[in-house]
Each structure stands twice: as structure tokens, then as C-alpha cells.
Scaffold this motif. Structure first.
Motif, short mmCIF file in Angstrom:
data_model
loop_
_atom_site.label_atom_id
_atom_site.label_comp_id
_atom_site.label_asym_id
_atom_site.label_seq_id
_atom_site.Cartn_x
_atom_site.Cartn_y
_atom_site.Cartn_z
N THR A 46 0.89 -1.44 -0.03
CA THR A 46 -0.34 0.10 0.06
C THR A 46 1.30 0.98 0.17
N GLY A 47 0.90 2.15 1.11
CA GLY A 47 1.61 3.71 1.53
C GLY A 47 1.80 3.70 2.39
N GLY A 48 2.05 4.93 3.15
CA GLY A 48 1.93 5.20 4.42
C GLY A 48 0.10 5.00 4.80
N ILE A 49 0.84 5.35 5.94
CA ILE A 49 -1.18 5.04 6.85
C ILE A 49 -1.57 6.20 7.34
N GLY A 51 -2.05 7.49 4.10
CA GLY A 51 -2.42 7.36 2.67
C GLY A 51 -3.76 7.61 3.21
N VAL A 52 -4.43 7.10 1.80
CA VAL A 52 -5.79 6.54 1.54
C VAL A 52 -5.44 4.69 0.40
N TYR A 53 -3.94 4.57 0.34
CA TYR A 53 -3.97 3.32 -0.21
C TYR A 53 -3.92 2.35 0.31
N TYR A 54 -3.55 2.69 2.09
CA TYR A 54 -3.52 2.14 3.30
C TYR A 54 -4.43 1.41 2.97
N THR A 80 3.58 0.43 2.32
CA THR A 80 4.87 0.98 1.50
C THR A 80 5.94 2.50 2.00
N GLY A 81 6.47 2.64 0.72
CA GLY A 81 7.20 3.72 0.31
C GLY A 81 6.08 4.52 -0.66
N GLY A 82 5.56 3.18 -1.19
CA GLY A 82 4.34 4.03 -2.66
C GLY A 82 4.84 3.34 -3.52
N SER A 83 4.17 3.95 -4.65
CA SER A 83 3.78 3.21 -6.57
C SER A 83 4.67 2.33 -7.03
N VAL A 84 5.91 3.61 -6.53
CA VAL A 84 7.34 2.45 -7.70
C VAL A 84 7.53 1.06 -6.32
N PRO A 132 -10.06 8.48 -7.49
CA PRO A 132 -9.13 9.66 -8.01
C PRO A 132 -8.24 9.81 -6.56
N GLU A 133 -6.56 10.71 -7.48
CA GLU A 133 -5.52 10.87 -6.56
C GLU A 133 -5.52 12.12 -7.07
N SER A 134 -5.09 13.14 -6.57
CA SER A 134 -4.73 14.45 -6.66
C SER A 134 -3.31 14.87 -6.60
N SER A 163 8.06 6.74 -4.11
CA SER A 163 6.88 7.14 -4.21
C SER A 163 5.84 7.64 -5.34
N GLY A 164 4.66 7.44 -5.27
CA GLY A 164 4.32 8.12 -6.64
C GLY A 164 4.81 9.23 -6.96
N GLN A 165 4.19 10.09 -6.00
CA GLN A 165 3.99 11.28 -5.88
C GLN A 165 5.28 11.98 -6.36
N ARG A 166 6.84 11.80 -5.96
CA ARG A 166 7.77 12.33 -6.44
C ARG A 166 8.00 13.19 -7.55
N PHE A 207 4.63 18.15 -0.48
CA PHE A 207 3.39 17.45 -2.75
C PHE A 207 3.31 16.43 -2.17
N TYR A 208 1.44 15.87 -2.49
CA TYR A 208 1.43 14.47 -2.04
C TYR A 208 0.65 13.80 -2.68
N THR A 209 0.45 12.93 -3.41
CA THR A 209 -0.52 12.50 -4.33
C THR A 209 -1.84 11.73 -4.00
N VAL A 210 -2.47 11.81 -3.57
CA VAL A 210 -3.63 11.34 -2.19
C VAL A 210 -4.54 10.95 -2.76
N1 GLU Z 1 0.52 8.23 -3.90
C1 GLU Z 1 0.91 7.80 -3.15
C2 GLU Z 1 2.09 7.00 -4.06
O1 GLU Z 1 2.40 6.27 -5.13
C3 GLU Z 1 0.16 6.74 -2.15
C4 GLU Z 1 -1.17 7.55 -1.76
C5 GLU Z 1 -2.13 6.61 -0.47
O2 GLU Z 1 -0.62 6.22 0.29
O3 GLU Z 1 -2.62 6.29 -0.34
O4 GLU Z 1 2.80 7.22 -3.51
#
Ligand code: GLU
Length: 335
Positions: A46-49, A51-54, A80-84, A132-134, A163-166, A207-210
Motif C-alpha cells: 500500500t503506502g504510508g498509514i 494515506g488512502v492506499y493503506y 510501504t513507500g508507495g507506487s514505485v 482518483p488521486e490529486s 513514492s508515486g508523488q515524487r 507535495f502528496y498525490t493522494v
Molecule cells: N500516491 C501515493 C504513492 O503512490 C500513495 C498515496 C496513498 O498512500 O494513498 O506513493
């Protein structure tokens, strides 16, 4: 106090998910002590706790684990650290599923960005898309940052590698002529750490894509340091260059402590659920079927899912759909 309370709420939530999702982190097959049936353990990255992925991983696991007797699948969730990170861990076989930004899915399958040297990640498979994520930029009011152009010379968190947002932050900055390596003091901390640093005055913006609402922005806006969501505009060239970016708005009502009084323009992507070609059709079929057959209950598990439709969950996918998921979509008349 407010901050401590927010953190406390987040921790309680995280602990309850952890219990709900079980504690095994690795895929393995083991004989159950009471019955002879096998259990297949699958883990969702997922991602950080905050965020919305978790919570998304938790929502999927909750629905799938209810049918443990039927499928023999025990689903667990990993922060986890996110998307990548998730793409790479799924392809390495360390995780069976991952939540991944749609732009990152596109880049991995086409061998771009972080995958430029490694080439196309051919084993990556799409399952469905989610909320959706902004691309969200929050600044302290004291920093004086009112537009993305004001970030010059400021301390800005662009996100951890993994992370995805980077890359979204780097793209947004370069679209307005800001070189993240030279023109700002770029930090690379995880999204879960950024709100505390902003509140303590050690960051001017992050910045945070979430998806929204997220614990991270609740925490970042609720403290003593007043905050503002900053518009990301002047990016039309960026939107036409990259097929995976689209305009979006941050619903500021969800964060009443931020000083904004109207929704903030930015751009965004979609969260997607991915797996590897090596994960069995049966497992992917079962997870897809349970999420779609329980769509109404799933939708209620997070406010960021309010816009979901079954058809929309098959959009924004650039990797080949896994055959296990496709079997369900054909049965359900969705493909
Ligand atoms: N979009 C973020 C990423 O890919 C994670 C967002 C979330 O954890 O909700 O790293």
C-alpha cells in the motif's frame, strides 16, 4: 493536543486494520491445523498509514478474508513507500498485489521514468482501478507561498524515492520552470512525516498525490501552524504531453482548518490495483469477484470511493488485464 489526538486516531485505525488483516507478511502455503485445506497467503503493498492506499488495502483484504473458507485465501496488508516500491516488489514476488498510481503503471509497462534503465516491466498486470488521486500541494501560511511559482528557494518535500508523488512534483515544478535540484530546497521524506515537519516549521510546503480525505492532510491542516492548499495551474502543456494526467480539484471542505475557502485546482491520476503475471488466475479471480460482487459495501469503506462505478474501475489501466480478473469481467458482462 489536537495533533496528538489525530495521531492517536490514526494509530488506533492502523492497529485495527492490522488485526483485521492478519499478521502474516509472506506468501506461503501451509496446512491448516484443523482441516487439510491449504491457505494461500497474499500480501497487498500500500503506502504510508496516513494515506488512502493503506485503508484501501485493508478494505480489499476485509472483503476477501470474509470468504476464507470458500477460497482459502488469507489477505494481509503492508505499509510501504508507495507506487514505485509496490510495482517493483510485486514484480520481484515479494508482494502479490500493490496499489499503484495509473501514471506509474503506464511508466512501468512502457519502461519510462524509474524503469528507463530496466526497460518495460512486461510481467506487470492490471486488476482494476480505484479512487482518483490529486497532486496536492500544501504550504504553511507563514511561508507566504500562494502559487506554485512561490516555491523558489523554499523547503519543499517532493516525496521519498519509491513514492508515486515524487515524479508528479518534479513534473509540476518543471512545467512552471522550476528545477527541483537547483531552484528549491527539495526534501525526500515519506508522506507520513511531512505533516509534522510542516507543523514544526521545518518544511514550507509538501507535495502528496493522494485521494481525499486523507489522514495526512487532516494532520497537516489541524495543527497550530495555519496552512493553505496551493493551486497547481499553468500546466496545460503538461496535461497534453502526458496521457495519464487530468485536471482535478481538491475538496477543501474536507479540511476545514485549512484557510482556503474554495476548491483548489490541480491535476491528478487514479489509484490502480496491480499484480504480476506469475500470480495464479484463481487468486486474482477470487479477489476481483469479491470486490465487484460486494461493490456497494466496498464503496462505503472510504469516502474517497464515493465516485466509483464498476465501469470506471476498468478505466485508466495500461498494463494487460490479468486473465483471472478478465474471467470475472467477462462473466459479469463488464468486458
Ligand atoms: N500516491 C501515493 C504513492 O503512490 C500513495 C498515496 C496513498 O498512500 O494513498 O506513493
Amino acid at each position: 493536543m489536537k495533533k496528538a489526538l489525530t495521531l492517536f486516531t490514526v494509530l488506533i485505525f492502523a492497529a485495527s486494520l492490522f488485526v483485521a488483516c492478519g499478521q502474516q507478511g509472506e506468501e506461503m502455503e501451509k496446512s491448516e491445523s484443523k482441516t487439510t485445506s491449504k491457505t494461500t497467503f497474499v500480501t497487498i503493498g500500500t503506502g504510508g498509514i496516513t494515506g488512502v492506499y493503506y485503508p484501501t488495502g485493508g478494505a480489499i483484504a476485509k472483503i476477501v478474508n470474509k470468504k476464507k473458507d470458500k477460497y482459502g485465501i488469507r489477505c494481509t496488508v503492508e505499509s510501504t513507500g508507495g507506487s514505485v516500491f509496490n510495482v517493483n516488489a510485486v514484480l520481484a514476488g515479494d508482494l502479490q498485489f500493490g496499489v499503484v498510481q495509473s501514471d506509474r503503471q503506464f511508466q512501468a509497462i512502457n519502461g519510462l521514468a524509474e524503469w528507463k534503465d530496466k526497460g518495460p516491466q512486461k510481467d506487470l498486470r492490471a486488476v482494476f482501478s480505484i479512487h482518483p488521486e490529486s497532486v496536492t500541494l500544501l504550504a504553511s501560511v507563514d511561508s507566504g507561498i500562494k502559487t506554485i511559482n512561490d516555491l523558489k528557494d523554499k523547503r519543499v518535500n517532493i516525496g521519498n524515492p519509491g513514492s508515486g508523488q515524487r515524479q508528479n512534483a518534479i513534473d509540476a515544478l518543471s512545467a512552471v520552470g522550476i528545477d527541483y535540484e537547483k531552484d528549491i530546497k527539495a526534501e525526500s521524506v515519506k508522506a507520513a512525516e511531512a505533516p509534522g515537519l510542516l507543523q514544526d516549521g521545518r518544511l514550507d510546503a509538501f507535495f502528496y498525490t493522494v485521494g481525499h480525505p486523507s489522514g495526512a492532510f487532516k494532520e497537516a491542516t489541524a495543527g497550530a501552524t495555519k496552512t493553505r492548499f496551493v493551486e497547481i495551474t499553468g500546466i496545460d502543456a503538461l496535461l497534453s504531453k502526458y496521457p495519464y494526467y487530468a485536471k482535478s480539484k481538491i475538496p477543501v471542505k474536507m479540511y476545514p482548518a485549512a484557510i482556503n475557502d474554495k476548491d483548489v485546482d490541480t491535476f491528478g491520476v487514479k489509484a490502480t490495483f496491480v499484480t504480476s503475471a506469475k500470480v495464479s488466475d484463481d487468486v486474482v479471480y477470487a479477489i476481483t469477484k469479491e470486490v465487484f460482487d460486494n461493490f456497494d459495501s466496498f464503496k462505503k469503506l472510504h469516502p474517497a470511493y464515493s465516485v466509483l462505478t464498476k465501469e470506471g474501475m476498468l478505466e485508466g489501466l495500461s498494463a494487460t488485464i490479468h486473465p483471472g480478473a478478465m474471467k470475472y469481467y467477462k462473466e459479469a458482462g463488464l468486458k
